[in-house]
Design a protein around this motif. Structure first.
Motif, PDB file in Angstrom:
ATOM      1  N   ASN A 193      23.630 111.245  44.849  1.00  0.00           N
ATOM      2  CA  ASN A 193      23.367 109.895  44.364  1.00  0.00           C
ATOM      3  C   ASN A 193      24.245 109.562  43.164  1.00  0.00           C
ATOM      4  O   ASN A 193      24.760 108.442  43.041  1.00  0.00           O
ATOM      5  CB  ASN A 193      21.888 109.765  43.981  1.00  0.00           C
ATOM      6  CG  ASN A 193      21.491 108.335  43.682  1.00  0.00           C
ATOM      7  OD1 ASN A 193      21.568 107.471  44.549  1.00  0.00           O
ATOM      8  ND2 ASN A 193      21.073 108.073  42.466  1.00  0.00           N
ATOM      9  N   ALA A 217      21.641 103.591  50.254  1.00  0.00           N
ATOM     10  CA  ALA A 217      21.681 102.134  50.423  1.00  0.00           C
ATOM     11  C   ALA A 217      20.718 101.452  49.458  1.00  0.00           C
ATOM     12  O   ALA A 217      21.048 100.425  48.838  1.00  0.00           O
ATOM     13  CB  ALA A 217      21.328 101.769  51.867  1.00  0.00           C
ATOM     14  N   LEU A 218      19.522 102.015  49.313  1.00  0.00           N
ATOM     15  CA  LEU A 218      18.534 101.447  48.392  1.00  0.00           C
ATOM     16  C   LEU A 218      19.046 101.445  46.961  1.00  0.00           C
ATOM     17  O   LEU A 218      18.929 100.435  46.250  1.00  0.00           O
ATOM     18  CB  LEU A 218      17.232 102.249  48.489  1.00  0.00           C
ATOM     19  CG  LEU A 218      16.120 101.844  47.515  1.00  0.00           C
ATOM     20  CD1 LEU A 218      15.664 100.417  47.785  1.00  0.00           C
ATOM     21  CD2 LEU A 218      14.941 102.813  47.614  1.00  0.00           C
ATOM     22  N   ASP A 219      19.651 102.536  46.520  1.00  0.00           N
ATOM     23  CA  ASP A 219      20.141 102.614  45.150  1.00  0.00           C
ATOM     24  C   ASP A 219      21.282 101.626  44.914  1.00  0.00           C
ATOM     25  O   ASP A 219      21.332 100.959  43.871  1.00  0.00           O
ATOM     26  CB  ASP A 219      20.623 104.038  44.841  1.00  0.00           C
ATOM     27  CG  ASP A 219      20.979 104.219  43.381  1.00  0.00           C
ATOM     28  OD1 ASP A 219      20.053 104.299  42.552  1.00  0.00           O
ATOM     29  OD2 ASP A 219      22.180 104.257  43.059  1.00  0.00           O
ATOM     30  N   ARG A 262      19.724  98.077  44.780  1.00  0.00           N
ATOM     31  CA  ARG A 262      18.928  97.888  43.553  1.00  0.00           C
ATOM     32  C   ARG A 262      19.833  97.649  42.356  1.00  0.00           C
ATOM     33  O   ARG A 262      19.612  96.717  41.573  1.00  0.00           O
ATOM     34  CB  ARG A 262      18.061  99.130  43.296  1.00  0.00           C
ATOM     35  CG  ARG A 262      16.820  99.219  44.146  1.00  0.00           C
ATOM     36  CD  ARG A 262      15.897 100.309  43.664  1.00  0.00           C
ATOM     37  NE  ARG A 262      16.576 101.592  43.487  1.00  0.00           N
ATOM     38  CZ  ARG A 262      16.005 102.672  42.980  1.00  0.00           C
ATOM     39  NH1 ARG A 262      14.758 102.631  42.576  1.00  0.00           N
ATOM     40  NH2 ARG A 262      16.665 103.802  42.872  1.00  0.00           N
ATOM     41  N   GLY A 270      15.540 101.166  51.898  1.00  0.00           N
ATOM     42  CA  GLY A 270      16.980 100.928  51.875  1.00  0.00           C
ATOM     43  C   GLY A 270      17.455 100.207  53.119  1.00  0.00           C
ATOM     44  O   GLY A 270      18.287  99.297  53.052  1.00  0.00           O
TER      45      GLY A 270
END
Length: 413
Positions: free
Chosen positions: A54, A117-119, A122, A174
């Protein structure tokens, strides 16, 4: 109006990162209560690999994208690059998990692209577009993890089930966020020389700093087994609230030092010393409480893992405190736009870190590894502040010489 929007976005970014830290704390406690030391060590290994992946995606893609004013097309290209890196990492994680029979790694491998994808969504929303979307996504994942923590208190849940729930909910969010943003899931790295160069530099800078520390932890687990990882991860769980405060303080020190720089280099350095001393004085009592936490509370939080985690709380608390103080000087370098200098300072200790920690772990066991980390943090503290003093002193001399020159030209006129 622009400053108000900027402050809201900065608050959203800090808030979202804070939610992730709290979620990680709840997850670690939930798994520690329902696992053996060996299982918790395997979980710690998987989490370290996740944090490393990440961090690489953030450094090479997300921060590179945010370093300009990204258009819709630039965000799409950034998202596809993030998926490209996460899919490549996912294949390696799945392979390692299958070969070494590590179920936590297998679960992580399947969920990595969705979580990446979520990070990405966000952070880009928090800092560039719609902070509300970032906050909603952060709250949704944190709420799911909180529900998991409450469930573990009521009914027995296996460690792998708890981890699978955390990873699957993050990946699902995500996917939903990417569909809502209408991003393409096709992984690709579009050829663009400047963006690729920035990605390489940002990635190298990350690996020389935080990434190097995570890589060292991963190597420790691979060489010495899950017990040492369980101890380090368990102590990190207990130190979570203090580390969260430290992260927030680091985020706020950069604009503070930038404003101080406008007054003058001497004032800037003295302001940095004051900021570091004040934040360390605030965090130190929390760390003292953590070090002397009663065994009953430690066992309630970490279960069997408390036995090994308690052995390294003191050195890791010292490491956290020194890292906090050193991060203020690092923020001062960034305020001075001393990017190359910062990179080589990080590199100077990044090369030695795995060698030193692994040597002391092999020679003196768990205690040796933990105290060597604290010692390296002290070296970092001295290096960063010594360099920051030199940078400010050089700027002060340049400013004085410039003022003398302008005064002399006025006399000649």
């Amino acid at each position: 109006m622009r400053s108000l929007k900027g402050s809201r976005r900065a608050f959203a970014a800090v808030f979202v990162d804070g939610l992730f830290a709290v979620s990680s704390l709840i997850l670690s406690v939930s798994i520690a209560r329902s696992s053996t030391v060996s299982e918790f060590g395997s979980f710690g290994f998987a989490m370290t690999v996740y944090l490393l992946t990440n961090g690489v995606v953030r450094a090479m893609v997300t921060e590179t994208t945010l370093s300009s004013m990204p258009s819709r097309a630039a965000l799409q290209h950034g998202f596809r690059r993030a998926i490209w890196i996460s899919v490549a990492a996912s294949c390696m994680v799945l392979g390692a998990g299958a070969v070494f029979s590590m179920p936590f790694m297998v679960v992580l491998g399947f969920c990595l692209p969705g979580i990446a994808a979520l990070d990405f969504i966000r952070l880009t929303n928090a800092l560039m577009h719609n902070p509300r979307i970032a906050v909603v996504l952060g709250l949704a994942w944190a709420s799911a993890v909180l529900a998991l923590g409450l469930t573990v208190l009521i009914i027995p849940v296996t460690a792998i089930s708890a981890f699978s729930f955390w990873a699957a909910t993050g990946a699902l969010m995500g996917i939903v966020a990417a569909v809502h943003a209408r991003f393409s899931w096709s992984p690709a790295w579009r050829s663009h020389r400047q963006a690729t160069r920035n990605a390489i530099w940002f990635g190298a800078d990350y690996m020389a700093g935080s990434g190097g520390a995570l890589l060292t932890t991963t190597l420790l687990g691979g060489i010495f087994g899950p017990t040492i990882l369980a101890a380090l991860r368990g102590a990190g769980t207990i130190l979570g609230p203090a580390n969260l405060l430290s992260t927030t303080t680091r985020s706020l020190s950069l604009p503070y030092l930038t404003r101080a720089r406008l007054v003058g280099p001497r004032h800037e350095f003295h302001s940095g010393v004051f900021a570091a001393a004040a934040t360390m004085a605030c965090v130190a009592p929390l760390l003292v409480v953590v070090v002397f936490i009663p065994p009953q509370i430690g066992t309630a939080l970490l279960g069997q893992t408390w036995i090994v985690a308690a052995q390294v709380l003191l050195p890791l608390s010292l490491e956290s405190l020194l890292a906090l103080g050193g991060s203020v000087a690092a923020a001062g370098h960034r305020s001075r736009q001393a990017g190359a200098r910062s990179f080589f300072l990080r590199l100077s200790t990044a090369v030695a870190r795995p060698i030193v920690v692994i040597y002391f772990a092999a020679s003196y066991g768990l205690q040796g590894a933990a105290w060597s980390m604290a010692g390296l943090s002290l070296v970092n503290f001295v290096i960063w502040w010594g360099s920051y003093y030199i940078v400010c002193r050089t700027a002060s001399r340049s400013s004085a010489a410039s003022n003398n020159g302008s005064f002399g030209s006025k006399l000649r006129l």
